[in-house]
Write an enzyme that holds these catalytic residues in place. Structure first.
Site, PDB file in Angstrom:
ATOM      1  N   GLY A  36     -21.142  -8.271  12.922  1.00 15.33           N
ATOM      2  CA  GLY A  36     -19.873  -7.628  13.145  1.00 15.33           C
ATOM      3  C   GLY A  36     -18.761  -7.697  12.197  1.00 15.33           C
ATOM      4  O   GLY A  36     -17.743  -6.913  12.152  1.00 15.33           O
ATOM      5  N   GLY A  37     -19.139  -8.536  11.208  1.00 16.59           N
ATOM      6  CA  GLY A  37     -18.083  -8.543   9.920  1.00 16.59           C
ATOM      7  C   GLY A  37     -16.942  -8.865  10.156  1.00 16.59           C
ATOM      8  O   GLY A  37     -16.344  -9.428  11.095  1.00 16.59           O
ATOM      9  N   GLY A 170       3.943 -10.029   1.931  1.00 14.66           N
ATOM     10  CA  GLY A 170       3.110  -8.738   2.103  1.00 14.66           C
ATOM     11  C   GLY A 170       3.740  -8.054   3.411  1.00 14.66           C
ATOM     12  O   GLY A 170       3.160  -8.452   4.437  1.00 14.66           O
ATOM     13  N   GLY A 172       2.718  -5.038   4.816  1.00 12.17           N
ATOM     14  CA  GLY A 172       1.776  -4.023   4.931  1.00 12.17           C
ATOM     15  C   GLY A 172       1.410  -4.181   6.442  1.00 12.17           C
ATOM     16  O   GLY A 172       2.016  -4.735   7.341  1.00 12.17           O
ATOM     17  N   ARG A 244      -6.461  -6.411   0.079  1.00 12.76           N
ATOM     18  CA  ARG A 244      -8.160  -6.924   0.497  1.00 12.76           C
ATOM     19  C   ARG A 244      -8.867  -6.650  -0.880  1.00 12.76           C
ATOM     20  O   ARG A 244      -8.728  -5.469  -1.489  1.00 12.76           O
ATOM     21  CB  ARG A 244      -8.745  -6.522   1.725  1.00 12.76           C
ATOM     22  CG  ARG A 244      -7.988  -7.011   2.733  1.00 12.76           C
ATOM     23  CD  ARG A 244      -8.954  -6.642   4.221  1.00 12.76           C
ATOM     24  NE  ARG A 244      -9.998  -7.352   4.221  1.00 12.76           N
ATOM     25  CZ  ARG A 244     -10.408  -8.636   4.872  1.00 12.76           C
ATOM     26  NH1 ARG A 244      -9.250  -9.189   5.417  1.00 12.76           N
ATOM     27  NH2 ARG A 244     -11.464  -8.963   4.942  1.00 12.76           N
ATOM     28  N   ASP A 283     -15.666  -1.144   3.307  1.00  6.54           N
ATOM     29  CA  ASP A 283     -14.600  -1.722   2.247  1.00  6.54           C
ATOM     30  C   ASP A 283     -15.102  -1.886   0.803  1.00  6.54           C
ATOM     31  O   ASP A 283     -14.222  -1.798  -0.035  1.00  6.54           O
ATOM     32  CB  ASP A 283     -13.822  -3.074   2.945  1.00  6.54           C
ATOM     33  CG  ASP A 283     -13.035  -3.031   4.214  1.00  6.54           C
ATOM     34  OD1 ASP A 283     -12.995  -1.813   4.788  1.00  6.54           O
ATOM     35  OD2 ASP A 283     -12.403  -3.754   4.709  1.00  6.54           O
ATOM     36  N   HIS A 416       2.378  15.556  33.455  1.00  8.89           N
ATOM     37  CA  HIS A 416       3.675  15.135  33.636  1.00  8.89           C
ATOM     38  C   HIS A 416       3.903  14.214  34.700  1.00  8.89           C
ATOM     39  O   HIS A 416       3.279  14.367  35.952  1.00  8.89           O
ATOM     40  CB  HIS A 416       4.941  16.198  33.812  1.00  8.89           C
ATOM     41  CG  HIS A 416       6.200  15.707  34.091  1.00  8.89           C
ATOM     42  ND1 HIS A 416       6.826  15.189  32.873  1.00  8.89           N
ATOM     43  CD2 HIS A 416       6.966  15.605  35.189  1.00  8.89           C
ATOM     44  CE1 HIS A 416       8.047  14.818  33.661  1.00  8.89           C
ATOM     45  NE2 HIS A 416       8.213  15.131  34.769  1.00  8.89           N
TER      46      HIS A 416
HETATM   47  P1  NAI Z   1      -1.552  -3.622   2.638  1.00 10.77           P
HETATM   48  O1  NAI Z   1      -1.952  -2.797   1.557  1.00 10.77           O
HETATM   49  O2  NAI Z   1      -1.323  -2.899   3.901  1.00 10.77           O
HETATM   50  O3  NAI Z   1      -0.190  -4.251   2.241  1.00 10.77           O
HETATM   51  C1  NAI Z   1      -0.113  -5.292   1.439  1.00 10.77           C
HETATM   52  C2  NAI Z   1       1.484  -5.428   1.126  1.00 10.77           C
HETATM   53  O4  NAI Z   1       1.756  -6.425   0.268  1.00 10.77           O
HETATM   54  C3  NAI Z   1       2.043  -4.025   0.508  1.00 10.77           C
HETATM   55  O5  NAI Z   1       3.118  -3.750   1.222  1.00 10.77           O
HETATM   56  C4  NAI Z   1       2.453  -4.526  -0.895  1.00 10.77           C
HETATM   57  O6  NAI Z   1       3.364  -3.948  -1.465  1.00 10.77           O
HETATM   58  C5  NAI Z   1       2.628  -6.123  -0.588  1.00 10.77           C
HETATM   59  N1  NAI Z   1       2.554  -6.907  -1.761  1.00 10.77           N
HETATM   60  C6  NAI Z   1       1.657  -7.067  -2.563  1.00 10.77           C
HETATM   61  N2  NAI Z   1       1.861  -8.051  -3.462  1.00 10.77           N
HETATM   62  C7  NAI Z   1       3.054  -8.558  -3.192  1.00 10.77           C
HETATM   63  C8  NAI Z   1       3.584  -9.623  -3.645  1.00 10.77           C
HETATM   64  N3  NAI Z   1       3.445 -10.259  -4.810  1.00 10.77           N
HETATM   65  N4  NAI Z   1       4.918 -10.090  -3.107  1.00 10.77           N
HETATM   66  C9  NAI Z   1       5.276  -9.332  -1.867  1.00 10.77           C
HETATM   67  N5  NAI Z   1       4.523  -8.294  -1.493  1.00 10.77           N
HETATM   68  C10 NAI Z   1       3.381  -7.886  -1.803  1.00 10.77           C
HETATM   69  O7  NAI Z   1      -2.711  -4.741   2.788  1.00 10.77           O
HETATM   70  P2  NAI Z   1      -2.929  -5.703   3.963  1.00 10.77           P
HETATM   71  O8  NAI Z   1      -1.768  -5.794   4.730  1.00 10.77           O
HETATM   72  O9  NAI Z   1      -3.274  -7.109   3.605  1.00 10.77           O
HETATM   73  O10 NAI Z   1      -4.211  -5.096   4.633  1.00 10.77           O
HETATM   74  C11 NAI Z   1      -5.386  -5.002   4.139  1.00 10.77           C
HETATM   75  C12 NAI Z   1      -6.194  -3.823   4.688  1.00 10.77           C
HETATM   76  O11 NAI Z   1      -6.595  -4.060   5.826  1.00 10.77           O
HETATM   77  C13 NAI Z   1      -5.338  -2.494   4.569  1.00 10.77           C
HETATM   78  O12 NAI Z   1      -6.176  -1.681   3.978  1.00 10.77           O
HETATM   79  C14 NAI Z   1      -5.239  -2.178   6.065  1.00 10.77           C
HETATM   80  O13 NAI Z   1      -5.309  -0.979   6.326  1.00 10.77           O
HETATM   81  C15 NAI Z   1      -6.372  -2.903   6.375  1.00 10.77           C
HETATM   82  N6  NAI Z   1      -6.151  -3.292   8.140  1.00 10.77           N
HETATM   83  C16 NAI Z   1      -5.989  -2.477   8.911  1.00 10.77           C
HETATM   84  C17 NAI Z   1      -5.451  -2.689  10.300  1.00 10.77           C
HETATM   85  C18 NAI Z   1      -5.437  -1.663  11.320  1.00 10.77           C
HETATM   86  O14 NAI Z   1      -5.994  -0.518  11.202  1.00 10.77           O
HETATM   87  N7  NAI Z   1      -4.734  -2.000  12.413  1.00 10.77           N
HETATM   88  C19 NAI Z   1      -4.992  -4.025  10.501  1.00 10.77           C
HETATM   89  C20 NAI Z   1      -5.066  -4.931   9.640  1.00 10.77           C
HETATM   90  C21 NAI Z   1      -5.737  -4.633   8.381  1.00 10.77           C
END
Ligand code: NAI
Length: 428
Positions: A36-37, A170, A172, A244, A283, A416
């Site tokens: 399931g990774g 971060g 994100g 990641r 990924d 509705h």
């Molecule tokens: P992300 O790329 O979404 O966000 C990383 C954030 O860290 C960015 O806003 C960046 O500007 C910031 N950042 C980088 N270096 C920094 C620093 N030195 N100081 C402060 N901020 C810094 O990566 P995230 O949140 O780690 O997610 C990884 C992957 O996993 C993404 O591709 C995401 O789409 C995926 N994911 C998807 C989910 C979903 O579909 N619901 C849930 C969780 C993750």
């Protein structure tokens, strides 16, 4: 000899193996960790399970507003964790049962030649190989993970007590989901984002709205921030979620001369690596790191093995969902991306405060934004911040995928009172 050996049983590898088995291929699936990774064990499923518990807790806290008294609501994190763990176990069993007819090997795999893979002490051979080894949390050079205070999204999922304070580095997707979760559970949360806005790449208006909502909830948001200026001693836990990194080491890729790109495995539009019979998905290709996209890539790679590369993967419509509160989801182009693409667009917007159902469930914060091409009337994207955004986005995804025109959506009858009728309201 196998027709296909899949390395990595995450969402890409699992779906690829199933598709290959269903097509009559002889398949071996190799996994060194848990079946399931990331998605099942350290990503989508555990986070959403924890978020579901937090949602129940927050609903209880506001129940008197609905005329329902639930005095002194409280939660038990151990029980929340137990529920999450059981869910993972149940789903893993479900996955396992669907692997009937596929040889599953729990081991490390190393590709030693175009058609040979070393598994434990033996060699298995295959016509095709699919690499779907996933990714792991990126580390900051100046802030190494120690599994106790400086933690990744892996460790934070298993905490047995709610931290008093949490600094999230971060802002994100991962950062915003955990900020919402732990804030609801009573942690003092601070987010530190190096860029000017949370959720870079997302609709700017939605990102700004989320920041306002987070601040109202007491979450401290520092944008344009620099971690070297922060006193880490003030925080009980520090979650680093700054992206990641694809898992590509230990696979024997150097020996094969297999090309990398953006730290991931380089693939063409058919998911072929630089070695013809070896494909990659998920990924580890460092493309869009989402489980549903990984599954799509995995299945597409198998279709290409079977068809002699007739299934081109270019420009697919991929929805993205963020499970914070309120949820955010988007698909296709946003205003900025449309501008970069040289398109003139029309923006259609609807505020959830005008939605009867949003008012009924008392979740009125947010909006739906639909982007259409000014010249063709075609819906080319959209973003939703608000209740059930992660479900509602499916409707917009269908509209974008089917190249529907605004007038065609206008002609559809939505029930509705529902949240989904807001989509039609946005384009009146
Ligand atoms: P992300 O790329 O979404 O966000 C990383 C954030 O860290 C960015 O806003 C960046 O500007 C910031 N950042 C980088 N270096 C920094 C620093 N030195 N100081 C402060 N901020 C810094 O990566 P995230 O949140 O780690 O997610 C990884 C992957 O996993 C993404 O591709 C995401 O789409 C995926 N994911 C998807 C989910 C979903 O579909 N619901 C849930 C969780 C993750």
């Amino acid at each position: 000899m196998y027709d296909l050996v899949v390395i990595g049983a995450g969402w890409a590898g699992f779906n690829a193996a199933l598709r290959a088995k269903d097509s009559g291929l002889k398949v071996c699936l190799i996994e060194s960790g848990q079946i399931g990774g990331t998605c099942l064990n350290r990503g989508c499923i555990p986070t959403k399970a924890l978020i579901a518990s937090a949602k129940v807790y927050s609903l209880l806290k506001k129940s008197s507003g609905f005329g329902v008294e639930s005095d002194n609501p409280r939660f038990n994190l151990s029980k929340i964790q137990e529920r999450k763990n059981k869910l993972i176990l149940d789903l893993a069993q479900g996955i396992q049962s669907r692997l009937a007819g596929i040889d599953f090997v729990k081991s490390n795999a190393e590709i030693i030649s175009k058609h040979e893979i070393k598994v434990d002490a033996r060699i298995v051979s295959a016509e095709f190989i699919l690499i779907s080894t996933g990714s792991r949390p990126a580390e900051l050079a100046q802030l190494k993970f120690d599994a106790v205070k400086i933690i990744s999204s892996d460790e934070i999922l298993s905490l047995l007590s709610v931290p008093r304070s949490l600094l999230i580095i971060g802002g994100g997707v991962i950062g915003c989901e955990f900020a919402g979760l732990f804030s609801t559970l009573g942690t003092e949360v601070s987010i530190l984002e190096k860029l000017p806005l949370l959720l870079p790449g997302e609709d700017k208006e939605a990102a700004r709205k989320l920041e306002v909502i987070f601040k109202k909830k007491g979450i401290k948001v520092y944008t344009n921030a620099d971690i070297s200026a922060i006193d880490l001693n003030v925080y009980e836990k520090v979650l680093v979620c700054v992206g990641r990194i694809p898992n590509v080491s230990g696979l024997g890729l150097e020996g094969l001369g297999l090309k990398l790109e953006n730290r991931g495995i380089a693939v063409d539009d058919y998911l072929r690596t630089s070695v013809g019979n070896i494909y990659a998905a998920g990924d580890c290709t460092a493309k869009i790191m989402l489980a549903h996209y990984a599954a799509y890539q995995g299945v597409a790679a198998v279709e290409n093995m079977i068809s002699g590369n007739k299934y081109k993967v270019n420009n697919p419509v991929v929805p993205a969902c963020i499970f914070c509160d309120p949820e955010i989801a988007s698909v296709g182009l946003n205003e900025e991306k449309a501008q970069v693409a040289g398109l003139s667009v029309k923006v259609h917007k609807f505020d959830f405060r005008a939605s009867a159902m949003a008012r009924i469930i008392d979740e009125c914060e947010g909006f739906i934004k639909v982007i259409s091409n000014q010249d063709t009337e075609e819906v080319i994207g959209g973003c939703i911040i608000g209740p059930k955004a992660t479900e509602l986005i499916a409707i917009l995804t269908m509209a974008v995928s089917a190249h529907l025109k605004v007038s065609q959506i206008r002609a559809i009858i939505f029930a509705h009172p529902t949240l989904s009728e807001s989509l039609r309201e946005s384009i009146i």
